[in-house]
Design a protein around this motif. Structure first.
Motif, PDB file in Angstrom:
ATOM      1  N   GLY A  10      -8.784   5.855   8.174  1.00  0.00           N
ATOM      2  CA  GLY A  10      -9.797   5.344   9.101  1.00  0.00           C
ATOM      3  C   GLY A  10      -9.691   3.835   9.245  1.00  0.00           C
ATOM      4  N   LEU A  11      -9.498   3.174   8.110  1.00  0.00           N
ATOM      5  CA  LEU A  11      -9.401   1.716   8.129  1.00  0.00           C
ATOM      6  C   LEU A  11      -8.172   1.262   8.922  1.00  0.00           C
ATOM      7  CD1 LEU A  11     -10.736  -0.834   6.928  1.00  0.00           C
ATOM      8  CD2 LEU A  11      -9.252  -0.567   4.929  1.00  0.00           C
ATOM      9  N   ILE A  12      -7.055   1.949   8.707  1.00  0.00           N
ATOM     10  CA  ILE A  12      -5.820   1.586   9.418  1.00  0.00           C
ATOM     11  C   ILE A  12      -6.000   1.821  10.920  1.00  0.00           C
ATOM     12  CG2 ILE A  12      -3.377   2.137   9.732  1.00  0.00           C
ATOM     13  CD1 ILE A  12      -3.300   3.032   6.775  1.00  0.00           C
ATOM     14  N   THR A  13      -6.538   2.987  11.255  1.00  0.00           N
ATOM     15  CA  THR A  13      -6.688   3.330  12.669  1.00  0.00           C
ATOM     16  C   THR A  13      -7.620   2.348  13.375  1.00  0.00           C
ATOM     17  OG1 THR A  13      -6.193   5.648  12.262  1.00  0.00           O
ATOM     18  CG2 THR A  13      -7.445   5.158  14.252  1.00  0.00           C
ATOM     19  N   GLU A  14      -8.662   1.947  12.670  1.00  0.00           N
ATOM     20  CA  GLU A  14      -9.583   0.974  13.244  1.00  0.00           C
ATOM     21  C   GLU A  14      -8.858  -0.329  13.556  1.00  0.00           C
ATOM     22  OE1 GLU A  14     -13.280   0.943  10.883  1.00  0.00           O
ATOM     23  OE2 GLU A  14     -13.442  -1.138  11.606  1.00  0.00           O
ATOM     24  N   ALA A  15      -7.916  -0.676  12.682  1.00  0.00           N
ATOM     25  CA  ALA A  15      -7.223  -1.958  12.839  1.00  0.00           C
ATOM     26  C   ALA A  15      -6.099  -1.898  13.873  1.00  0.00           C
ATOM     27  CB  ALA A  15      -6.671  -2.412  11.490  1.00  0.00           C
ATOM     28  N   ILE A  16      -5.325  -0.814  13.886  1.00  0.00           N
ATOM     29  CA  ILE A  16      -4.108  -0.830  14.721  1.00  0.00           C
ATOM     30  C   ILE A  16      -3.983   0.402  15.617  1.00  0.00           C
ATOM     31  CG2 ILE A  16      -2.852  -2.227  13.013  1.00  0.00           C
ATOM     32  CD1 ILE A  16      -1.299   0.337  12.222  1.00  0.00           C
ATOM     33  N   GLY A  17      -5.029   1.210  15.697  1.00  0.00           N
ATOM     34  CA  GLY A  17      -4.930   2.435  16.492  1.00  0.00           C
ATOM     35  C   GLY A  17      -4.301   3.549  15.678  1.00  0.00           C
ATOM     36  N   ASP A  18      -4.194   4.741  16.262  1.00  0.00           N
ATOM     37  CA  ASP A  18      -3.759   5.880  15.442  1.00  0.00           C
ATOM     38  C   ASP A  18      -2.286   6.256  15.628  1.00  0.00           C
ATOM     39  OD1 ASP A  18      -3.816   7.045  17.900  1.00  0.00           O
ATOM     40  OD2 ASP A  18      -5.351   8.548  17.409  1.00  0.00           O
ATOM     41  N   GLY A  19      -1.533   5.398  16.334  1.00  0.00           N
ATOM     42  CA  GLY A  19      -0.119   5.699  16.556  1.00  0.00           C
ATOM     43  C   GLY A  19       0.708   5.767  15.279  1.00  0.00           C
ATOM     44  N   TRP A  20       0.229   5.157  14.209  1.00  0.00           N
ATOM     45  CA  TRP A  20       0.981   5.102  12.952  1.00  0.00           C
ATOM     46  C   TRP A  20       1.251   6.487  12.358  1.00  0.00           C
ATOM     47  CZ3 TRP A  20      -1.404   7.141   8.620  1.00  0.00           C
ATOM     48  CH2 TRP A  20      -2.792   7.363   8.717  1.00  0.00           C
ATOM     49  N   VAL A  21       0.412   7.456  12.700  1.00  0.00           N
ATOM     50  CA  VAL A  21       0.551   8.774  12.060  1.00  0.00           C
ATOM     51  C   VAL A  21       1.905   9.408  12.397  1.00  0.00           C
ATOM     52  CG1 VAL A  21      -0.470  11.083  11.827  1.00  0.00           C
ATOM     53  CG2 VAL A  21      -1.944   9.091  12.106  1.00  0.00           C
ATOM     54  N   THR A  22       2.419   9.111  13.569  1.00  0.00           N
ATOM     55  CA  THR A  22       3.734   9.641  13.939  1.00  0.00           C
ATOM     56  C   THR A  22       4.771   8.524  14.119  1.00  0.00           C
ATOM     57  OG1 THR A  22       2.995   9.655  16.232  1.00  0.00           O
ATOM     58  CG2 THR A  22       2.870  11.736  15.027  1.00  0.00           C
ATOM     59  N   ASP A  23       4.382   7.298  13.811  1.00  0.00           N
ATOM     60  CA  ASP A  23       5.304   6.170  13.942  1.00  0.00           C
ATOM     61  C   ASP A  23       4.944   5.180  12.840  1.00  0.00           C
ATOM     62  OD1 ASP A  23       6.950   4.129  14.660  1.00  0.00           O
ATOM     63  OD2 ASP A  23       6.000   3.698  16.591  1.00  0.00           O
ATOM     64  N   LEU A  24       5.380   5.498  11.645  1.00  0.00           N
ATOM     65  CA  LEU A  24       4.837   4.808  10.474  1.00  0.00           C
ATOM     66  C   LEU A  24       5.272   3.347  10.378  1.00  0.00           C
ATOM     67  CD1 LEU A  24       2.792   5.797   8.376  1.00  0.00           C
ATOM     68  CD2 LEU A  24       4.680   6.116   6.775  1.00  0.00           C
ATOM     69  N   ASP A  25       6.345   2.983  11.111  1.00  0.00           N
ATOM     70  CA  ASP A  25       6.738   1.577  11.116  1.00  0.00           C
ATOM     71  C   ASP A  25       5.616   0.681  11.637  1.00  0.00           C
ATOM     72  OD1 ASP A  25       9.285   1.905  10.076  1.00  0.00           O
ATOM     73  OD2 ASP A  25      10.121   2.429  12.041  1.00  0.00           O
ATOM     74  N   ARG A  26       4.732   1.291  12.401  1.00  0.00           N
ATOM     75  CA  ARG A  26       3.643   0.479  12.956  1.00  0.00           C
ATOM     76  C   ARG A  26       2.692  -0.054  11.893  1.00  0.00           C
ATOM     77  NH1 ARG A  26       1.051   2.707  18.227  1.00  0.00           N
ATOM     78  NH2 ARG A  26      -0.122   0.817  17.761  1.00  0.00           N
ATOM     79  N   LEU A  27       2.791   0.454  10.666  1.00  0.00           N
ATOM     80  CA  LEU A  27       1.972  -0.107   9.593  1.00  0.00           C
ATOM     81  C   LEU A  27       2.221  -1.599   9.414  1.00  0.00           C
ATOM     82  CD1 LEU A  27       2.082   2.656   6.805  1.00  0.00           C
ATOM     83  CD2 LEU A  27       0.248   2.188   8.432  1.00  0.00           C
TER      84      LEU A  27
END
Ligand SMILES: *Cc1c(COP(=O)(O)O)cnc(C)c1O
Length: 828
Positions: free
Chosen positions: A494-511
């Motif tokens: 939730g914290l990550i998604t709030e900060a950068i959106g939820d694209g990271w779940v399938t594109d983890l480089d976005r972390l």
């Protein structure tokens, strides 16, 4: 028949709309019509089964669509062959893949049911030992999420990895009857059963064209019945298939005996055949060469290859083109008997010329090596292979003859080299070296982390790497961010998604986009809040599951993985014993110690005596530490029994410190290390496996490195390692070992753990004593760093932000680029 004659107009039912009302209706229908009960009378198991089937509805039409379109497109597919899949709970994964979590929770709540309570009912399918099986599960998840045409093949063990319990601190194994309460996630397809032969003899004959041919006349047969499991991609409308084989007695087989009127004998032979998929072998320190194990291996690959050819290719397909349609990825040596099996099908059954068959076969296989321990490289006695699979042994001999002729030619007749590279070992008994067969029989060989691949090339398979440099490559392992972040750590997600959106779940480089937030005090504060909440969740979990009380205000120092001497749980334990010694002897004031909870989780193979001794020692040390009035104020040991995927999902997100302390050059990769870094634990680790890459990515200052490097460890071994010299020279180490030897942790009886101590002093194959002081020093650095919570959480956030590389999606991209690339796989 499977997908035959599928047309555009094939009628398919679409899944229901994902609304709360719709879900309630589907749920009650399942409860009433399928489970045959009513809400008021339903047990929690009824409620769970109805829920699982309801969630299934939302995946079924996608699954059917995927299957149909894969067959229609005839795109090249990956067939992943693995004797193990450590899947973890299915309901959880299906809910996040479909995005149904909230709808389901609300729908159940309206019926007075609690989703979280029902999740707990599911017994996870433990069809694997540890990292290797979990890797296979992560890979099939990623392939589905990336829309790669793929099928996983394996064994439907009736009993998965044993359940562990402790009796007086000693491991007791109990059968894992995971199927007993119903198996809502599997679909049996007895109509696709495959007959598999064993034993018997071979004969040569002249065919109608006057050619000399060989055929195999098996002595007995079993049937493989496939069970399909859904592998849902993450919210992409795709559902791939995992197909696991279960052994059944052949009908003909019983009938003959029945006709003699011997009912009991008929049933006995049935049981004999069905033993093949009965139980998963717990991985030992060395493979045991058990006949049933070879039967399992051949059984599942024979079923799988036959299935792929008969069910997934169009009728009349020319098998010369097989490499355009499939790559069979061999997960370790367990499926390697597939190489001679495909040769047998092509040459004996399809009339291929040997050379043509060999070309096709080599292009269809690729091999992943998972070890560096020479004793863990599987070999099968020639006598056994010849008895169970006589035709395959002939084929292996011919493969070897032709290969060695090539070696002889290219080396100018170097007979020493020829002997070293032979697929057949002569000592201590004539046997087939499965890793060599895989290397010769496939187009690619990969290690599972950079260091591991390098050591494969330089040491384990050096002659082969010199012979075929281009065959060798690396694919660093990964873990699925769906299960190990999104599902396991909803707070952090939730914290990550709030900060950068939820694209990271399938594109983890976005972390990576989180990196600037490491310097944001408010973000760090919220990150700490999440960690604290995860610790609270762990506290409730361990209290309810194990009756273990832990203090969430302490540093959570976690070492969870199979118990093996090379992983060095003993090194962690010596740290605990040293802290105990220093506090009880007054060297160290309890007030100066950073309060910690050391958590172990590990199963030992039932036949691995030393590993089981180490488990007992950990539990005994833990009992004394936890009972000591002064020590237990700052140090506690928790060892919840039966570590599995479900435990990992609760433990990893709560951890502060991740213990990855194998002797350098022994851990091929590790994947536990990746799960921890992604969840914001800092690693204390050696320069081993994927730790090397983790450290390079997260930065030296955010990783606690210690210990011998691989070249240093090799040099020490070369020079003659003498562990006793460390004991003699290091007072603190001597005191710790003496405490154990004197029986401090075994009621005053020093003989109880004598074997462990004397092994460390005399042999210590994995150099625990050599790394002891460096480890203690590194733990002091950990304490100093932990004393500054804000700086620690900055490092933890950076660990998360920089670990995107360890997504199994990236591993799959690397396999696509480096291993499966012969013809690019199309998505769709
Ligand atoms: C990830 C995982 C492993 C592998 O752990 P390593 O530390 O890499 O050995 C083993 N068991 C379970 C249950 C896991 O989830």
């Amino acid at each position: 028949m499977y997908c035959r004659h599928v047309t555009e107009t094939t009628p398919l039912i679409t899944s229901p709309e994902p609304t709360v009302e719709g879900f309630v209706r589907e749920y009650l229908r399942e409860l009433n019509f399928s489970q045959g009960t009513i809400l008021e009378r339903a047990t929690t198991n009824d409620q769970y089964l109805a829920l699982a089937r309801t969630v299934r509805h939302y995946l079924m039409s996608r699954w059917m669509q995927t299957t149909v379109s894969q067959y229609r497109s005839q795109a090249k597919a990956v067939a992943y062959l693995s004797a193990e899949y450590l899947l973890g709970r299915q309901l959880d994964n299906a809910l996040i893949a479909t995005g149904l979590e909230e709808v389901a929770a609300e729908a159940l709540a309206s019926l007075g049911l609690d989703l979280d309570e029902l999740r707990e009912v599911e017994v996870e399918p433990g069809l694997g030992n540890g990292g290797l099986g979990r890797l296979a599960a992560c890979f099939v998840d990623s392939l589905a999420t990336m829309s790669v045409p793929a099928i996983g093949y394996g064994i439907r063990y009736e009993y998965g990895i044993f359940r562990q319990r402790f009796d007086d601190g000693r491991q007791v194994e109990e059968p894992d009857n995971w199927l007993d309460n119903g198996a809502p996630w599997e679909f049996a397809h007895p109509e696709h059963e495959v007959a598999v032969g064993f034993g018997g003899r071979t004969e040569t004959y002249t065919d109608d064209d006057g050619r000399e041919r060989t055929r195999w006349l098996p002595g007995w047969q079993v049937l493989g019945v496939p069970y399909n499991y859904m592998v849902p991609g993450y919210r992409n409308g795709r559902v791939n298939t995992l197909r696991l084989w279960s052994a059944r007695a052949t009908h003909a087989f019983d009938l003959k005996i029945f006709n003699y009127g011997d009912y009991a004998e008929a049933v006995r032979s049935q049981t004999f055949a069905e033993n093949i998929s009965k139980v998963l072998y717990p991985e030992d320190s060395t493979p045991q060469g058990k006949e049933l194990r070879l039967q399992q291996q051949y059984f599942f690959v024979a079923c799988s290859i036959r299935d792929f050819i008969d069910q997934l290719l169009p009728p009349g397909f020319d098998l010369h083109d097989l490499p355009d349609r499939v790559v069979f990825q061999l997960n370790d040596t367990h499926p390697v008997i597939a190489v001679p099996e495909l040769m047998r099908i092509l040459v004996d059954e399809r009339g291929f010329e040997w050379d043509d068959a060999w070309q096709v076969t080599q292009r269809c296989f690729a091999y992943t090596c998972h070890t560096l321990l020479p004793e863990a490289l599987e070999v099968w006695p020639v006598e056994l292979v010849g008895r169970l699979l006589p035709r395959h042994l002939e084929i292996v001999y011919r493969i070897n003859d032709e290969f060695l002729a090539q070696v002889r030619e290219r080396s100018g007749g170097d007979e020493l080299l020829v002997r070293r590279m032979s697929i057949i070992a002569e000592h201590p008994e004539r046997s087939v070296r499965m890793a060599y067969l895989a290397t010769v029989g496939g187009s690619k060989v990969n290690g599972v982390a950079e260091l591991h691949s390098q050591l494969l090339r330089d040491k384990v398979l050096a002659d082969f790497a010199a012979f075929w440099p281009e065959k060798f490559t690396n694919v660093t392992n990964g873990v699925t961010p769906r299960r190990f972040v999104k599902l396991a750590n909803p707070g952090l997600s939730g914290l990550i998604t709030e900060a950068i959106g939820d694209g990271w779940v399938t594109d983890l480089d976005r972390l990576r986009e989180l990196e600037p937030l490491a310097d944001d005090a408010e973000f760090r504060r919220r990150f700490r809040e999440v960690k604290a909440a995860n610790k609270d969740r762990l506290v409730s979990f361990l209290a309810a599951r194990d009756g273990i009380a832990i203090d969430p205000a302490t540093m959570l120092d976690v070492m969870v993985k199979r118990l093996h001497e090379y992983k060095r749980q003993l090194l962690k334990l010596l740290h605990v014993v040293t802290l105990y010694d220093r506090i009880t002897s007054g060297d160290l004031a309890a007030a100066d110690v950073t309060p910690r909870t050391v958590v172990f989780g590990a199963k030992a193979a039932p036949g691995y005596v030393m590993a089981k001794e180490i488990i007992a020692l950990i539990n005994h040390v833990g009992a004394v530490v936890n009972a000591h009035p002064d020590v237990s104020r700052v140090l506690r040991v928790a060892f919840p029994a039966n570590y599995n995927v479900t435990v990992a999902e609760t433990l990893v997100p709560a951890a502060d410190l991740s213990e990855q302390i194998s002797l350098a050059g022994k851990e091929a990769s590790g994947t536990g290390n990746m799960k921890f870094a992604l969840n914001g634990a800092l690693t204390i680790g050696t320069d081993d496996g994927a730790n090397v890459e983790i450290r390079r990515l997260v930065g030296d200052e955010n990783f606690f490195l210690f210990g011998l490097t691989e070249p240093e460890a090799s040099a020490v071994a070369e020079a003659g390692y003498r562990p006793a010299s460390y004991y003699e020279e290091n007072v603190s180490l001597r005191r710790a070992l003496d405490l154990i030897a004197r029986g401090t942790f075994s009621g005053g009886d020093g003989s109880v753990f004598e074997r462990v101590v004397s092994n460390l002093l005399s042999e210590d194959r994995f150099m625990v004593l050599a790394d002891y002081q460096a480890y203690l020093d590194a733990q002091e650095r950990v304490e100093r760093a932990y004393a500054d919570p804000d700086a620690w959480s900055r490092s933890a956030v950076l660990n998360v932000a920089r670990s995107g590389f360890f997504s199994s999606d990236r591993s799959m991209r690397d396999y696509l680029d480096r291993v499966w690339h012969a013809a690019p796989l199309t998505a769709g």
